[in-house]
Design a protein around this motif. Structure first.
Motif, PDB file in Angstrom:
ATOM      1  N   UNK A 179     -33.255  -0.295   4.896  1.00  0.00           N
ATOM      2  CA  UNK A 179     -32.153  -0.544   3.960  1.00  0.00           C
ATOM      3  C   UNK A 179     -30.937   0.365   4.164  1.00  0.00           C
ATOM      4  N   UNK A 180     -30.933   1.170   5.210  1.00  0.00           N
ATOM      5  CA  UNK A 180     -29.868   2.141   5.473  1.00  0.00           C
ATOM      6  C   UNK A 180     -29.689   3.120   4.303  1.00  0.00           C
ATOM      7  N   UNK A 181     -30.802   3.463   3.666  1.00  0.00           N
ATOM      8  CA  UNK A 181     -30.791   4.408   2.541  1.00  0.00           C
ATOM      9  C   UNK A 181     -31.036   5.804   3.097  1.00  0.00           C
ATOM     10  N   UNK A 182     -30.061   6.696   2.849  1.00  0.00           N
ATOM     11  CA  UNK A 182     -30.167   8.069   3.340  1.00  0.00           C
ATOM     12  C   UNK A 182     -30.175   9.085   2.198  1.00  0.00           C
ATOM     13  N   UNK A 183     -29.582   8.737   1.067  1.00  0.00           N
ATOM     14  CA  UNK A 183     -29.440   9.686  -0.039  1.00  0.00           C
ATOM     15  C   UNK A 183     -30.029   9.118  -1.324  1.00  0.00           C
ATOM     16  N   UNK A 184     -30.186  10.001  -2.308  1.00  0.00           N
ATOM     17  CA  UNK A 184     -30.639   9.542  -3.626  1.00  0.00           C
ATOM     18  C   UNK A 184     -29.644   8.525  -4.189  1.00  0.00           C
ATOM     19  N   UNK A 185     -28.369   8.761  -3.980  1.00  0.00           N
ATOM     20  CA  UNK A 185     -27.346   7.822  -4.438  1.00  0.00           C
ATOM     21  C   UNK A 185     -27.488   6.456  -3.789  1.00  0.00           C
ATOM     22  N   UNK A 186     -27.741   6.439  -2.483  1.00  0.00           N
ATOM     23  CA  UNK A 186     -27.956   5.161  -1.785  1.00  0.00           C
ATOM     24  C   UNK A 186     -29.123   4.407  -2.405  1.00  0.00           C
ATOM     25  N   UNK A 187     -30.205   5.127  -2.680  1.00  0.00           N
ATOM     26  CA  UNK A 187     -31.394   4.506  -3.270  1.00  0.00           C
ATOM     27  C   UNK A 187     -31.079   3.942  -4.650  1.00  0.00           C
ATOM     28  N   UNK A 188     -30.376   4.715  -5.450  1.00  0.00           N
ATOM     29  CA  UNK A 188     -30.057   4.291  -6.811  1.00  0.00           C
ATOM     30  C   UNK A 188     -29.077   3.139  -6.895  1.00  0.00           C
ATOM     31  N   UNK A 189     -28.278   2.958  -5.852  1.00  0.00           N
ATOM     32  CA  UNK A 189     -27.281   1.884  -5.849  1.00  0.00           C
ATOM     33  C   UNK A 189     -27.681   0.692  -4.989  1.00  0.00           C
ATOM     34  N   UNK A 190     -28.847   0.744  -4.374  1.00  0.00           N
ATOM     35  CA  UNK A 190     -29.271  -0.341  -3.493  1.00  0.00           C
ATOM     36  C   UNK A 190     -29.470  -1.629  -4.288  1.00  0.00           C
ATOM     37  N   UNK A 191     -28.817  -2.692  -3.848  1.00  0.00           N
ATOM     38  CA  UNK A 191     -28.833  -3.943  -4.620  1.00  0.00           C
ATOM     39  C   UNK A 191     -30.241  -4.519  -4.770  1.00  0.00           C
ATOM     40  N   UNK A 192     -31.082  -4.382  -3.767  1.00  0.00           N
ATOM     41  CA  UNK A 192     -32.432  -4.937  -3.871  1.00  0.00           C
ATOM     42  C   UNK A 192     -33.270  -4.191  -4.905  1.00  0.00           C
ATOM     43  N   UNK A 193     -33.122  -2.884  -4.938  1.00  0.00           N
ATOM     44  CA  UNK A 193     -33.838  -2.090  -5.928  1.00  0.00           C
ATOM     45  C   UNK A 193     -33.294  -2.357  -7.329  1.00  0.00           C
ATOM     46  N   UNK A 194     -31.987  -2.524  -7.441  1.00  0.00           N
ATOM     47  CA  UNK A 194     -31.388  -2.849  -8.743  1.00  0.00           C
ATOM     48  C   UNK A 194     -31.837  -4.220  -9.232  1.00  0.00           C
ATOM     49  N   UNK A 195     -31.897  -5.195  -8.327  1.00  0.00           N
ATOM     50  CA  UNK A 195     -32.360  -6.536  -8.711  1.00  0.00           C
ATOM     51  C   UNK A 195     -33.809  -6.488  -9.174  1.00  0.00           C
ATOM     52  N   UNK A 196     -34.645  -5.779  -8.420  1.00  0.00           N
ATOM     53  CA  UNK A 196     -36.064  -5.672  -8.782  1.00  0.00           C
ATOM     54  C   UNK A 196     -36.217  -4.969 -10.136  1.00  0.00           C
ATOM     55  N   UNK A 197     -35.447  -3.939 -10.380  1.00  0.00           N
ATOM     56  CA  UNK A 197     -35.497  -3.227 -11.645  1.00  0.00           C
ATOM     57  C   UNK A 197     -35.082  -4.143 -12.794  1.00  0.00           C
ATOM     58  N   UNK A 198     -34.037  -4.921 -12.593  1.00  0.00           N
ATOM     59  CA  UNK A 198     -33.568  -5.847 -13.625  1.00  0.00           C
ATOM     60  C   UNK A 198     -34.631  -6.900 -13.938  1.00  0.00           C
ATOM     61  N   UNK A 199     -35.255  -7.446 -12.915  1.00  0.00           N
ATOM     62  CA  UNK A 199     -36.303  -8.450 -13.109  1.00  0.00           C
ATOM     63  C   UNK A 199     -37.468  -7.838 -13.874  1.00  0.00           C
ATOM     64  N   UNK A 200     -37.887  -6.643 -13.481  1.00  0.00           N
ATOM     65  CA  UNK A 200     -39.002  -5.982 -14.171  1.00  0.00           C
ATOM     66  C   UNK A 200     -38.662  -5.693 -15.630  1.00  0.00           C
ATOM     67  N   UNK A 201     -37.461  -5.230 -15.882  1.00  0.00           N
ATOM     68  CA  UNK A 201     -37.033  -4.919 -17.252  1.00  0.00           C
ATOM     69  C   UNK A 201     -36.967  -6.180 -18.103  1.00  0.00           C
ATOM     70  N   UNK A 202     -36.376  -7.242 -17.554  1.00  0.00           N
ATOM     71  CA  UNK A 202     -36.233  -8.488 -18.305  1.00  0.00           C
ATOM     72  C   UNK A 202     -37.589  -9.156 -18.574  1.00  0.00           C
ATOM     73  N   UNK A 203     -38.562  -8.883 -17.733  1.00  0.00           N
ATOM     74  CA  UNK A 203     -39.862  -9.511 -17.919  1.00  0.00           C
ATOM     75  C   UNK A 203     -40.684  -8.842 -19.013  1.00  0.00           C
ATOM     76  N   UNK A 204     -40.262  -7.680 -19.467  1.00  0.00           N
ATOM     77  CA  UNK A 204     -41.014  -6.938 -20.491  1.00  0.00           C
ATOM     78  C   UNK A 204     -40.750  -7.467 -21.883  1.00  0.00           C
TER      79      UNK A 204
END
Length: 68
Positions: A43-68
């Motif tokens: 995913x070309x993730x090198x920093x904590x910021x990259x990880x926190x802003x990665x669209x795939x991780x954000x999408x997965x987080x949104x799906x998990x949150x909405x499913x609760x």
């Protein structure tokens, strides 16, 4: 920084958030240098910021949150 320091490796516990965003992902507890290499390769993730802003991780987080 209460609640965040225990999520970081010892060397990063006292760093301000403005520095942590640019810290390598292996600064997070449980992320090994090998894990960091996989994140970089996939995913070309090198920093904590990259990880926190990665669209795939954000999408997965949104799906998990909405499913609760």
């Amino acid at each position: 920084m209460a609640g965040i320091a225990d999520k970081l490796d010892k060397a990063y516990e006292d760093k301000p958030l403005t520095d942590l965003v640019d810290a390598p992902v292996e600064a997070l507890q449980g992320v090994s240098p090998g894990d960091a290499e996989h994140l970089k390769a996939a995913f070309n993730i090198k920093t904590i910021g990259d990880l926190g802003r990665n669209k795939y991780f954000l999408w997965a987080q949104a799906i998990a949150t909405l499913s609760e």
